[in-house]
Design a protein around this motif. Structure first.
Motif, PDB file in Angstrom:
ATOM      1  N   VAL A 297       0.843  -1.201   0.000  1.00  0.00           N
ATOM      2  CA  VAL A 297       0.000   0.000   0.000  1.00  0.00           C
ATOM      3  C   VAL A 297       0.876   1.248   0.000  1.00  0.00           C
ATOM      4  N   ALA A 298       1.939   1.187   0.797  1.00  0.00           N
ATOM      5  CA  ALA A 298       2.824   2.345   0.900  1.00  0.00           C
ATOM      6  C   ALA A 298       3.504   2.634  -0.436  1.00  0.00           C
ATOM      7  N   SER A 299       3.887   1.582  -1.167  1.00  0.00           N
ATOM      8  CA  SER A 299       4.586   1.850  -2.424  1.00  0.00           C
ATOM      9  C   SER A 299       3.635   2.466  -3.446  1.00  0.00           C
ATOM     10  N   VAL A 300       2.378   2.006  -3.470  1.00  0.00           N
ATOM     11  CA  VAL A 300       1.396   2.610  -4.385  1.00  0.00           C
ATOM     12  C   VAL A 300       1.159   4.074  -3.994  1.00  0.00           C
ATOM     13  N   LEU A 301       0.974   4.305  -2.722  1.00  0.00           N
ATOM     14  CA  LEU A 301       0.692   5.666  -2.251  1.00  0.00           C
ATOM     15  C   LEU A 301       1.860   6.615  -2.554  1.00  0.00           C
ATOM     16  N   CYS A 302       3.078   6.153  -2.269  1.00  0.00           N
ATOM     17  CA  CYS A 302       4.247   7.005  -2.552  1.00  0.00           C
ATOM     18  C   CYS A 302       4.383   7.263  -4.045  1.00  0.00           C
ATOM     19  N   PHE A 303       4.022   6.280  -4.852  1.00  0.00           N
ATOM     20  CA  PHE A 303       4.036   6.514  -6.299  1.00  0.00           C
ATOM     21  C   PHE A 303       3.065   7.648  -6.633  1.00  0.00           C
ATOM     22  N   LEU A 304       1.833   7.554  -6.133  1.00  0.00           N
ATOM     23  CA  LEU A 304       0.810   8.547  -6.479  1.00  0.00           C
ATOM     24  C   LEU A 304       1.205   9.947  -6.009  1.00  0.00           C
ATOM     25  N   LEU A 305       1.810  10.018  -4.827  1.00  0.00           N
ATOM     26  CA  LEU A 305       2.119  11.336  -4.261  1.00  0.00           C
ATOM     27  C   LEU A 305       3.392  11.951  -4.815  1.00  0.00           C
ATOM     28  N   PHE A 306       4.412  11.128  -5.053  1.00  0.00           N
ATOM     29  CA  PHE A 306       5.729  11.696  -5.371  1.00  0.00           C
ATOM     30  C   PHE A 306       6.217  11.370  -6.779  1.00  0.00           C
ATOM     31  N   VAL A 307       5.898  10.170  -7.282  1.00  0.00           N
ATOM     32  CA  VAL A 307       6.443   9.779  -8.583  1.00  0.00           C
ATOM     33  C   VAL A 307       5.565  10.290  -9.726  1.00  0.00           C
ATOM     34  N   ARG A 308       4.257  10.123  -9.592  1.00  0.00           N
ATOM     35  CA  ARG A 308       3.398  10.517 -10.710  1.00  0.00           C
ATOM     36  C   ARG A 308       3.522  11.997 -11.070  1.00  0.00           C
ATOM     37  N   PRO A 309       3.554  12.910 -10.080  1.00  0.00           N
ATOM     38  CA  PRO A 309       3.750  14.321 -10.463  1.00  0.00           C
ATOM     39  C   PRO A 309       5.057  14.547 -11.225  1.00  0.00           C
ATOM     40  N   VAL A 310       6.088  13.789 -10.843  1.00  0.00           N
ATOM     41  CA  VAL A 310       7.375  13.914 -11.548  1.00  0.00           C
ATOM     42  C   VAL A 310       7.236  13.395 -12.987  1.00  0.00           C
ATOM     43  N   LEU A 311       6.558  12.267 -13.160  1.00  0.00           N
ATOM     44  CA  LEU A 311       6.369  11.732 -14.524  1.00  0.00           C
ATOM     45  C   LEU A 311       5.554  12.713 -15.360  1.00  0.00           C
ATOM     46  N   TRP A 312       4.553  13.325 -14.742  1.00  0.00           N
ATOM     47  CA  TRP A 312       3.723  14.291 -15.478  1.00  0.00           C
ATOM     48  C   TRP A 312       4.527  15.541 -15.829  1.00  0.00           C
ATOM     49  N   LYS A 313       5.366  15.979 -14.910  1.00  0.00           N
ATOM     50  CA  LYS A 313       6.185  17.163 -15.221  1.00  0.00           C
ATOM     51  C   LYS A 313       7.180  16.830 -16.327  1.00  0.00           C
ATOM     52  N   LEU A 314       7.793  15.642 -16.242  1.00  0.00           N
ATOM     53  CA  LEU A 314       8.711  15.212 -17.304  1.00  0.00           C
ATOM     54  C   LEU A 314       7.992  15.156 -18.652  1.00  0.00           C
ATOM     55  N   ALA A 315       6.730  14.753 -18.634  1.00  0.00           N
ATOM     56  CA  ALA A 315       5.957  14.638 -19.878  1.00  0.00           C
ATOM     57  C   ALA A 315       5.434  15.996 -20.346  1.00  0.00           C
ATOM     58  N   GLY A 316       5.807  17.070 -19.645  1.00  0.00           N
ATOM     59  CA  GLY A 316       5.444  18.411 -20.099  1.00  0.00           C
ATOM     60  C   GLY A 316       4.088  18.893 -19.632  1.00  0.00           C
ATOM     61  N   ARG A 317       3.437  18.149 -18.725  1.00  0.00           N
ATOM     62  CA  ARG A 317       2.103  18.567 -18.284  1.00  0.00           C
ATOM     63  C   ARG A 317       2.168  19.810 -17.417  1.00  0.00           C
ATOM     64  N   ARG A 318       1.070  20.556 -17.407  1.00  0.00           N
ATOM     65  CA  ARG A 318       0.972  21.731 -16.551  1.00  0.00           C
ATOM     66  C   ARG A 318       0.304  21.384 -15.219  1.00  0.00           C
ATOM     67  N   ASP A 319      -0.767  20.592 -15.266  1.00  0.00           N
ATOM     68  CA  ASP A 319      -1.446  20.207 -14.016  1.00  0.00           C
ATOM     69  C   ASP A 319      -0.797  18.943 -13.477  1.00  0.00           C
ATOM     70  N   LEU A 320      -0.208  19.041 -12.285  1.00  0.00           N
ATOM     71  CA  LEU A 320       0.589  17.916 -11.774  1.00  0.00           C
ATOM     72  C   LEU A 320      -0.102  17.164 -10.639  1.00  0.00           C
ATOM     73  N   HIS A 321      -1.242  17.685 -10.188  1.00  0.00           N
ATOM     74  CA  HIS A 321      -1.917  17.017  -9.081  1.00  0.00           C
ATOM     75  C   HIS A 321      -3.383  16.824  -9.433  1.00  0.00           C
ATOM     76  N   PRO A 322      -3.926  15.631  -9.144  1.00  0.00           N
ATOM     77  CA  PRO A 322      -5.340  15.404  -9.451  1.00  0.00           C
ATOM     78  C   PRO A 322      -6.242  16.223  -8.538  1.00  0.00           C
ATOM     79  N   PRO A 323      -7.470  16.479  -8.969  1.00  0.00           N
ATOM     80  CA  PRO A 323      -8.374  17.292  -8.159  1.00  0.00           C
ATOM     81  C   PRO A 323      -8.782  16.594  -6.857  1.00  0.00           C
ATOM     82  N   ARG A 324      -9.001  17.399  -5.824  1.00  0.00           N
ATOM     83  CA  ARG A 324      -9.505  16.903  -4.542  1.00  0.00           C
ATOM     84  C   ARG A 324     -10.747  17.688  -4.182  1.00  0.00           C
TER      85      ARG A 324
END
Ligand code: AMP
Ligand code: MG
Length: 399
Positions: A297-324
């Motif tokens: 669970v921790a590895s999935v959560l850390c991916f969502l919080l820390f890795v995915r925004p980095v992948l999105w920024k690398l991919a040139g995206r502007r919005d890096l965090h999903p809506p809450r």
């Protein structure tokens, strides 16, 4: 100990350049990020045209009340263009989308028309009715999609409507995946007592793909320095981002930190969160490195919080965090102050609005709690126990 938001800001600050652009046929660009602005080369629609099947006329020729009798000069097929001008007393039979002829300003729909030989009887409509104006969708020269926009299906249609067969997008970040642990076994192979099947590499593979990046599977590496060092160097060579799971706690076999310090640069963070406290972040050569926790669970959560925004920024995206947004808790939740806690939740819309409950037992090894969830419940650092009826922050899980 650092706060989640600070940890996110620090990992994002490591990403300076997005991945290089590549040109793709439009149909293969779903989910990619635009590397340039898309401008309309012409007005859309390119000419005034009819919004219905009917008769193009001069509004001044219609009678109100009563029906006007006009002479039908031509039956215009789809894709055809009428060269002449509609004069007083004349009507042109026209199809939806066909360009308006000169002279006409109004279209009477088929349903309000009655053909009588070469003439047609037309009921009144308001002047200008049923005409779509040139450029009413998009003006020539306007930016219709900005650099950094993610290509959704509708955007692909819009780009095609402007006549572009392909599009320049950022290439998918390459992500090497590696599981660590002597106890971790490849699914499909026999499992001895004390061993567990590798769950993390498969969750992470899916998460990487769902984030629009390209996974590179480098398998399982035992808790031994030399093989770990070799595999990490190989991973950094092949990928923009290297992800490992396990081996970042404080046990004797937790070698990731030590090896990273030899071959790259490593920061080891105690993030004030639960689950997922230990997190290793750093660089090997040109690659970004994340040592995710071993607990599934921790590895999935850390991916969502820390890795995915980095992948999105690398991919040139502007919005890096999903809506809450907020939902009302329907059950009590235990919460320690001083750390951000993430519960796995079930979010539903009821007659009372958005409501959320947990998926049950929340241990960081209980992967089924994540599978049953459709959202994360985010309980901020200062917050204590949650009582039923209190609002809580939720983030829908979209993959
Ligand atoms: P570690 O930080 O390596 O001690 O791992 C923490 C916990 O996560 C241990 O119970 C490991 O067995 C478990 N774990 C580590 N890697 C994986 C994996 N790839 N899949 C499932 N569980 C794992
Ligand atoms: Mg381990």
């Amino acid at each position: 100990m650092i706060a989640v938001a600070d940890a996110q800001a620090r990992v994002l600050a490591q990403v300076v350049h997005p991945t290089p652009p590549e040109v793709l046929p439009l149909a293969r660009a779903l989910g990619r990020t635009l590397a340039h602005d898309v401008r309309a080369p012409f007005d859309v629609p390119p000419a005034d045209n009819s919004a219905v099947d009917g008769y193009a006329v001069r509004a001044a020729d219609l009678l109100d009340p009563g029906r006007a009798r006009l002479r039908v000069v031509c039956d215009l097929a789809a894709g055809a263009f009428y060269e002449g001008t509609i004069s007083p007393g004349q009507a042109l039979r026209i199809m939806t989308g066909a360009p308006m002829p000169a002279g006409a300003d109004t279209v009477v729909p088929q349903e309000l028309a009655e053909l009588d030989g070469e003439e047609v009887l037309l009921a009144p409509v308001r002047a200008g009715a049923n005409v779509r104006a040139c450029g009413e969708d998009v003006r020539a020269g306007a930016v219709v999609l900005q650099r950094g926009a993610v290509l959704r299906p509708e955007a692909m249609g819009l780009i095609a409507s402007l006549g572009f067969p392909d599009v320049s997008v950022h290439s998918r970040p390459r992500v090497a995946l590696l599981s660590t642990g002597d106890e971790v076994v490849e699914p499909g192979l026999p499992r001895k007592a004390g061993q567990i099947y590798d769950a993390n590499r498969f969750s992470l593979h899916g998460l990487v793909e769902a984030a629009g990046a390209a996974p590179i599977d480098l398998g399982i590496v035992p808790d031994l320095r030399d093989p770990l060092r070799t595999r990490l160097l190989q991973a950094a060579d092949a990928a923009d981002v290297v992800l490992t799971s396990g081996g970042v706690s404080v046990g004797v076999y937790d070698l990731v930190k030590g090896v990273l310090a030899e071959i790259g640069r490593i920061d080891f963070w105690q993030v004030a969160m639960q689950p997922g406290r230990p997190l290793a972040v750093g660089e090997i050569g040109e690659s970004h490195f994340f040592g995710l926790p071993g607990n599934p669970v921790a590895s999935v959560l850390c991916f969502l919080l820390f890795v995915r925004p980095v992948l999105w920024k690398l991919a040139g995206r502007r919005d890096l965090h999903p809506p809450r947004f907020t939902a009302v808790a329907t059950e009590a939740m235990r919460k320690k102050t001083g750390r951000q806690e993430f519960k796995r939740g079930v979010l539903r819309f009821t007659e009372r609005g958005w409501e959320v409950s947990t998926t049950g037992p929340q241990g960081s090894g209980i992967l089924s709690s994540m599978v049953a969830a459709n959202c994360l419940i985010i309980l901020e650092e200062p917050r204590g126990d949650v009582q039923p009826g209190e609002p809580v922050l939720v983030e829908p899980l979209t993959t």
